[in-house]
Design a protein around this motif. Structure first.
Motif, PDB file in Angstrom:
ATOM      1  N   ARG A  42       4.919   0.038  -5.917  1.00  0.00           N
ATOM      2  CA  ARG A  42       3.956  -1.033  -5.629  1.00  0.00           C
ATOM      3  C   ARG A  42       4.154  -2.209  -6.574  1.00  0.00           C
ATOM      4  O   ARG A  42       4.115  -3.367  -6.151  1.00  0.00           O
ATOM      5  CB  ARG A  42       2.529  -0.496  -5.695  1.00  0.00           C
ATOM      6  N   LEU A  43       4.377  -1.923  -7.843  1.00  0.00           N
ATOM      7  CA  LEU A  43       4.598  -2.994  -8.818  1.00  0.00           C
ATOM      8  C   LEU A  43       5.867  -3.771  -8.478  1.00  0.00           C
ATOM      9  O   LEU A  43       5.880  -5.005  -8.517  1.00  0.00           O
ATOM     10  CB  LEU A  43       4.678  -2.421 -10.237  1.00  0.00           C
ATOM     11  N   SER A  44       6.923  -3.067  -8.128  1.00  0.00           N
ATOM     12  CA  SER A  44       8.174  -3.724  -7.761  1.00  0.00           C
ATOM     13  C   SER A  44       7.979  -4.633  -6.543  1.00  0.00           C
ATOM     14  O   SER A  44       8.475  -5.764  -6.517  1.00  0.00           O
ATOM     15  CB  SER A  44       9.237  -2.664  -7.469  1.00  0.00           C
ATOM     16  N   LEU A  45       7.263  -4.137  -5.556  1.00  0.00           N
ATOM     17  CA  LEU A  45       6.986  -4.946  -4.362  1.00  0.00           C
ATOM     18  C   LEU A  45       6.152  -6.172  -4.718  1.00  0.00           C
ATOM     19  O   LEU A  45       6.421  -7.274  -4.254  1.00  0.00           O
ATOM     20  CB  LEU A  45       6.288  -4.109  -3.302  1.00  0.00           C
ATOM     21  N   SER A  46       5.141  -5.991  -5.545  1.00  0.00           N
ATOM     22  CA  SER A  46       4.313  -7.123  -5.969  1.00  0.00           C
ATOM     23  C   SER A  46       5.156  -8.181  -6.666  1.00  0.00           C
ATOM     24  O   SER A  46       5.029  -9.373  -6.391  1.00  0.00           O
ATOM     25  CB  SER A  46       3.193  -6.654  -6.902  1.00  0.00           C
ATOM     26  N   ARG A  47       6.029  -7.747  -7.541  1.00  0.00           N
ATOM     27  CA  ARG A  47       6.896  -8.690  -8.258  1.00  0.00           C
ATOM     28  C   ARG A  47       7.822  -9.432  -7.301  1.00  0.00           C
ATOM     29  O   ARG A  47       8.051 -10.636  -7.452  1.00  0.00           O
ATOM     30  CB  ARG A  47       7.710  -7.959  -9.320  1.00  0.00           C
ATOM     31  N   THR A 105      -7.403  -8.224   4.536  1.00  0.00           N
ATOM     32  CA  THR A 105      -8.365  -7.821   5.567  1.00  0.00           C
ATOM     33  C   THR A 105      -7.851  -6.643   6.391  1.00  0.00           C
ATOM     34  O   THR A 105      -8.451  -6.297   7.403  1.00  0.00           O
ATOM     35  CB  THR A 105      -8.681  -9.005   6.507  1.00  0.00           C
ATOM     36  N   ASP A 106      -6.753  -6.033   5.954  1.00  0.00           N
ATOM     37  CA  ASP A 106      -6.173  -4.895   6.665  1.00  0.00           C
ATOM     38  C   ASP A 106      -7.168  -3.737   6.722  1.00  0.00           C
ATOM     39  O   ASP A 106      -8.014  -3.588   5.843  1.00  0.00           O
ATOM     40  CB  ASP A 106      -4.899  -4.443   5.947  1.00  0.00           C
ATOM     41  N   LEU A 107      -7.060  -2.930   7.754  1.00  0.00           N
ATOM     42  CA  LEU A 107      -7.951  -1.779   7.892  1.00  0.00           C
ATOM     43  C   LEU A 107      -7.685  -0.708   6.841  1.00  0.00           C
ATOM     44  O   LEU A 107      -8.592   0.036   6.473  1.00  0.00           O
ATOM     45  CB  LEU A 107      -7.806  -1.167   9.295  1.00  0.00           C
ATOM     46  N   ASP A 108      -6.475  -0.630   6.352  1.00  0.00           N
ATOM     47  CA  ASP A 108      -6.106   0.376   5.354  1.00  0.00           C
ATOM     48  C   ASP A 108      -6.526  -0.110   3.966  1.00  0.00           C
ATOM     49  O   ASP A 108      -6.045  -1.135   3.491  1.00  0.00           O
ATOM     50  CB  ASP A 108      -4.599   0.608   5.403  1.00  0.00           C
ATOM     51  N   PRO A 109      -7.402   0.632   3.289  1.00  0.00           N
ATOM     52  CA  PRO A 109      -7.857   0.190   1.960  1.00  0.00           C
ATOM     53  C   PRO A 109      -6.717   0.107   0.943  1.00  0.00           C
ATOM     54  O   PRO A 109      -6.768  -0.719   0.036  1.00  0.00           O
ATOM     55  CB  PRO A 109      -8.900   1.219   1.541  1.00  0.00           C
ATOM     56  N   ARG A 110      -5.669   0.923   1.088  1.00  0.00           N
ATOM     57  CA  ARG A 110      -4.533   0.854   0.153  1.00  0.00           C
ATOM     58  C   ARG A 110      -3.796  -0.466   0.304  1.00  0.00           C
ATOM     59  O   ARG A 110      -3.369  -1.055  -0.697  1.00  0.00           O
ATOM     60  CB  ARG A 110      -3.582   2.020   0.382  1.00  0.00           C
ATOM     61  N   GLY A 139       0.793  -1.226   0.000  1.00  0.00           N
ATOM     62  CA  GLY A 139       0.000   0.000   0.000  1.00  0.00           C
ATOM     63  C   GLY A 139       0.819   1.266   0.000  1.00  0.00           C
ATOM     64  O   GLY A 139       0.270   2.364  -0.096  1.00  0.00           O
ATOM     65  N   ARG A 140       2.111   1.158   0.076  1.00  0.00           N
ATOM     66  CA  ARG A 140       2.973   2.339   0.150  1.00  0.00           C
ATOM     67  C   ARG A 140       3.588   2.644  -1.202  1.00  0.00           C
ATOM     68  O   ARG A 140       3.794   1.762  -2.018  1.00  0.00           O
ATOM     69  CB  ARG A 140       4.081   2.120   1.169  1.00  0.00           C
ATOM     70  N   GLY A 141       3.886   3.903  -1.405  1.00  0.00           N
ATOM     71  CA  GLY A 141       4.601   4.321  -2.601  1.00  0.00           C
ATOM     72  C   GLY A 141       3.704   4.538  -3.801  1.00  0.00           C
ATOM     73  O   GLY A 141       2.490   4.365  -3.752  1.00  0.00           O
ATOM     74  N   GLU A 142       4.362   4.914  -4.858  1.00  0.00           N
ATOM     75  CA  GLU A 142       3.679   5.147  -6.132  1.00  0.00           C
ATOM     76  C   GLU A 142       3.601   3.841  -6.927  1.00  0.00           C
ATOM     77  O   GLU A 142       4.052   2.805  -6.477  1.00  0.00           O
ATOM     78  CB  GLU A 142       4.433   6.219  -6.930  1.00  0.00           C
TER      79      GLU A 142
END
Length: 92
Positions: free
Chosen positions: A25-30, A48-53, A18-21
């Motif tokens: 986010r894409l780099s983290l996902s990869r 299920t995190d409270l933060d929607p991002r 949920g952090r960053g641009e």
């Protein structure tokens, strides 16, 4: 990385969901996807995190892991819709 440490690394990386641009986010996902199936419990918890991002990013990462050809933008938009509807998308 030493064998068997993937779940621990997945947990550490998941704290950044949920952090960053977009590129961050894409780099983290990869990076998470590269760890393999061990990320699934961590992603499910983040869905299920409270933060929607965080929820959106976790859902998008899970979608991208299942269908890498769909693209990150599509996965993010789908995740936004799922979060707006108040589900994780795991029901169906």
């Amino acid at each position: 990385m030493p064998e068997g440490e993937e779940p621990e690394l997945a947990g550490v990386l998941a704290t950044q969901l949920g952090r960053g641009e977009r590129e961050t986010r894409l780099s983290l996902s990869r990076a998470l996807i590269a760890l393999g199936e061990v990320i699934m419990p961590t992603l499910r918890a983040a869905m299920t995190d409270l933060d929607p991002r965080v929820r959106q990013h976790a859902i998008a990462t899970e979608r991208l892991s299942r269908d890498p050809d769909a693209g990150f933008e599509f996965a993010i938009e789908e995740a936004k819709r799922i979060v707006a509807l108040g589900t994780t998308g795991q029901e169906g």
